[in-house]
Scaffold this active site. Structure first.
Site, short mmCIF file in Angstrom:
data_model
loop_
_atom_site.label_atom_id
_atom_site.label_comp_id
_atom_site.label_asym_id
_atom_site.label_seq_id
_atom_site.Cartn_x
_atom_site.Cartn_y
_atom_site.Cartn_z
N ASP A 20 0.83 -1.20 0.00
CA ASP A 20 0.00 0.00 0.00
C ASP A 20 0.87 1.26 0.00
OD1 ASP A 20 -2.68 1.28 0.43
OD2 ASP A 20 -1.70 1.96 2.26
N GLU B 159 0.93 -0.56 -5.18
CA GLU B 159 -0.03 0.51 -5.41
C GLU B 159 0.81 1.79 -5.53
OE1 GLU B 159 -3.58 3.17 -3.49
OE2 GLU B 159 -1.97 2.34 -2.28
#
Length: 754
Positions: A426, A479
């Protein structure tokens, strides 16, 4: 008259004060068994005990044998001291008598925790000091084991600047004076073996910080089990190995995750995928998710399920993105063994498991990592480097080897010990740039004066190389929302080493295009074509994730234009047809597969009752059929990351908002023609160029039509169409097609073209 014990064993007042106030810097030099002149004496601190006796230790008898000596309670402080009657070779147990409510008493038998020597080996200490201990969960934390033939639990925690660290729990009435730990100064690690403690024991650490103040009780950073929030208590994890049955899956994983393999991911928030309304809306546990989620994912044709972070996190509303227990599955859903069983069942059903993982930042809850030993240990001292303004969180100091090692060991815990098949990392962009979401003057340049976070780059490369070496076939997905070059390129070629990157640009561009009323789409034609300019610069995954259906963004369905739900559903069907035929692996968030009306609410569930409505059920069937087609047609996945797998046929018909392209696989794989009509007007007798056959015209069969009545469309169809030897669009042959309104059609040649 015998000489009194208090006359025989004096305690220095300063030492006694340090014991009583929990300030003893070296507990092993005082507690336990020590030589005093020609005698062995034993000292133990048991405040509140009625009596402490030494009894002869007898292997196989937990209560020991005969009484050796009753210890003297120094000044009734709870510090109990023996008078020296213990023989030099004589082994002993502590027999402690405790008062109970109502005037009774309870007798506890235990070995002395201060009788044991050094616990962590030289190699452990060396690797810990260098931040290279990759089995951190079996070195630090709480590990049940047997030491010198005695069963118990070894505790170890990194807190180099602390003045004192103690293990506290129900077993010592949460009194930090009773079990202070030994400092292994070479690595800044504190250790203690406590006999007769086992799996399920509740514990935390009481730490006296560098400034001498007692900190709030800290959860174990390397705890492998926890109590469910709002509790902040760590648990000693079970030492019973899980019995895996997924050898065949693990042996085939590298092939399943090859770049030319189909990859379609169902993104799930475990807490809200399906709540039990009859039981106050509770979440499913891992066993129940295994019973219900696994068959659903398999039936829908997804290859993988991806969970928003399930690492233990204090605030459920963070969806797991502010974790503090990076080694422990959240107790909200059951035990670590329950999670392992879920993964094993997924593999048995042919489904891979991906977890979101957060090495970019952590929350500032007092029981967590923040100023863990009274100093900025895991985080940066300077808020210009150490505080994340967007999320009110702290940023890991990746310039410290121990912090990097902690994070990499966490990743390996999931990949190796839980057999997880991939991690989606993330907020990578926030790690790569020192000025991420900061104004001038709010950030510190790197040593060259630039904005790149060189420490984070080194960490990510090391992390990805370590995963590649130790976990063959595991995926690591970034990401990353910027144009940082080589995110998915190998480290050996100067890249970051991820296996895939989320294509955030494609997502934003195409959703923006779909939001326009079709009458205006002709002016935004490039939003659909632009992604193909860079589609093969990285190994991309196309994400329609939870981030697109929260925080006022509305549901995916309600991003679609149209005066009624039928028009919106038609737009969404066309968008899914485009997504599944576009180069790149696929990811779809739960609820989107049946056109959820409202945006995601983590306190509720998707509106599963919408499946009683034909139009929504049609969307679900379309997603299922797209998954099966994507997996079954080699040309839709074998060249996902190569320009050889895609060719424009029509990319410039903005006036009609029509697009056409070929998807191609290896030699011998039938090419597929994909045609998009992104207006609500049908296009009759639309001629499109196609490759020619070696012996003349070729019959093409329609194998997908998002306007099919089974999906909720009008039912316009092409069936089989014979190509004509009339060249178009750079192709030697052409087809005359009917393009249904707001649709994607896919055709495949019936016979080989060459």
């Amino acid at each position: 008259m015998a000489e009194r014990t208090e006359d025989k064993m004096e305690i220095d007042p300063k030492t006694l004060d340090a014991v009583l106030n929990g300030r003893l810097s070296d507990p092993f030099s005082f507690f336990g068994r020590h030589r005093a002149g020609d005698r062995d004496v034993v000292r133990t601190f048991q405040p509140g005990a009625r009596a402490v006796d030494l009894v002869e230790r007898m292997p196989g008898n937990d209560a020991g044998g005969r009484l050796i000596e009753s210890l003297y309670n120094v000044n009734q402080t709870g510090l109990f001291v023996s008078g020296g009657t213990l023989g030099p070779q004589q082994d002993y147990l502590l027999r402690i008598t405790w008062p109970t409510p109502g005037g009774g008493e309870f007798v506890q038998y235990t070995e002395d925790p201060y009788r044991f020597g050094l616990l962590l080996g030289d190699l452990d200490i060396h690797l810990l000091a260098e931040g290279r201990h990759l089995e951190l969960g079996r070195c630090l934390g709480a590990n049940p084991m047997t030491v010198d033939g005695i069963a118990g639990t070894r505790f170890a925690v990194w807190a180099p600047n602390a003045r004192r660290v103690s293990v506290v729990g129900d077993f010592n009435q949460w009194d930090g004076r009773r079990h202070p730990m030994r400092l292994r100064v070479e690595a800044g690690v504190w250790e203690l073996f406590i006999p007769r403690l086992g799996s399920g024991t509740r514990y935390q650490y009481e730490i006296v910080g560098a400034d001498g103040n007692v900190l709030p009780l800290k959860a174990d950073p390397v705890a492998r089990a926890t109590e469910a929030p709002p509790s902040t208590v760590s648990l000693v994890a079970s030492d019973v190995p899980f019995r895996w049955t997924d050898d065949a899956w693990m042996a085939s994983r590298r092939q399943r995750h090859a770049l030319d393999a189909p990859l379609s991911v169902y993104e799930v928030h475990a807490g809200s995928w399906l709540r039990i309304l009859e039981e106050d809306g509770r979440s499913l546990n891992w066993h129940e998710l295994g019973d219900r989620l696994i068959p659903y994912v398999a039936g829908m044709g997804f290859t993988h399920v991806e969970f928003l972070p399930i690492m233990e996190h204090p605030f459920g509303g963070s969806w797991g993105y502010q974790p503090l227990g990076l080694f422990a599955p959240s107790a909200r859903f059951g035990t670590p063994a329950g999670f392992a069983s879920f993964v094993d069942r997924c593999h048995a059903a042919g489904i891979g498991v991906i977890l979101d993982w957060v090495p970019a930042h952590f929350p500032s809850d007092a029981h967590g990592l923040v100023r863990f030993d009274g100093t900025a240990l895991y985080e940066h001292q300077d808020p210009r480097e150490g505080f994340h303004q967007d999320w009110n969180t702290l940023i890991y100091n990746l310039g410290r080897n121990e912090v990097c090692g902690f994070l990499i060991a966490s990743a390996l815990e999931w990949l190796e010990h839980f057999h997880v098949d991939g991690l989606r990392v993330d907020a990578v962009a926030s790690m790569l740039y020192r000025d991420y979401s900061r104004k001038a003057g709010e950030w510190i340049p790197n040593k060259y004066g630039g904005r790149e976070n060189l420490e984070a780059v080194d960490f990510l490369r090391n992390f990805n190389q370590t995963v590649a070496e130790r976990c063959p076939g595991a995926m690591v997905i970034a990401e990353e929302s910027t144009a940082w070059p080589g995110v998915s390129a190998p480290v050996s070629e100067g890249g970051l080493g991820f296996t895939h990157k989320w294509n955030m640009g494609w997502m934003h561009d195409t959703l923006r295009y779909m939001s326009y009323d079709p009458i205006y789409r002709q002016h935004h034609h490039h939003d659909m074509t632009f992604g193909l300019i860079y589609a093969f610069s990285e190994r991309f995954m196309l994400p329609i994730s939870h981030d697109e259906v929260v925080h006022g963004k509305g549901s995916l369905l309600n991003k679609m234009p149209g005066g009624d739900v039928h028009q919106k559903l038609a737009n969404l069907r066309a968008y899914f047809g485009f997504m599944w035929t576009h180069p790149g692996k696929k990811l779809l968030f739960m609820g989107c597969e049946f056109a959820q009306h409202t945006e995601w609410n983590h306190d509720g569930s998707p509106d599963w009752n919408l499946l009683d409505v034909p139009g929504h059920r049609g969307i679900q069937r379309l997603v299922r059929d797209l998954n099966r087609l994507y997996a079954g047609e080699p040309s839709l996945h074998r060249k996902d990351a190569s320009h050889e797998g895609f060719a424009w046929v029509i990319g410039d018909d903005s006036a009609n908002s029509v697009f056409a392209y070929l998807r191609k696989g290896n030699d011998g794989d039938a090419p597929l023609l994909v045609v998009l009509n992104m207006t609500p007007v049908s296009r009759d007798n639309y001629r499109i160029g196609v490759p020619g056959g070696s012996s003349g015209p070729v019959t093409w069969r329609e194998i997908l039509n998002t306007d099919n009545q089974v999906y909720g469309g009008t039912g316009m169809s092409n069936g089989e169409v014979r190509s004509e030897a009339e060249g178009r669009h750079g192709q030697p042959h052409s087809l005359v097609l009917t393009l249904p309104p707001m649709s994607v059609v896919m055709l495949k040649p019936v016979q080989a073209l060459h």
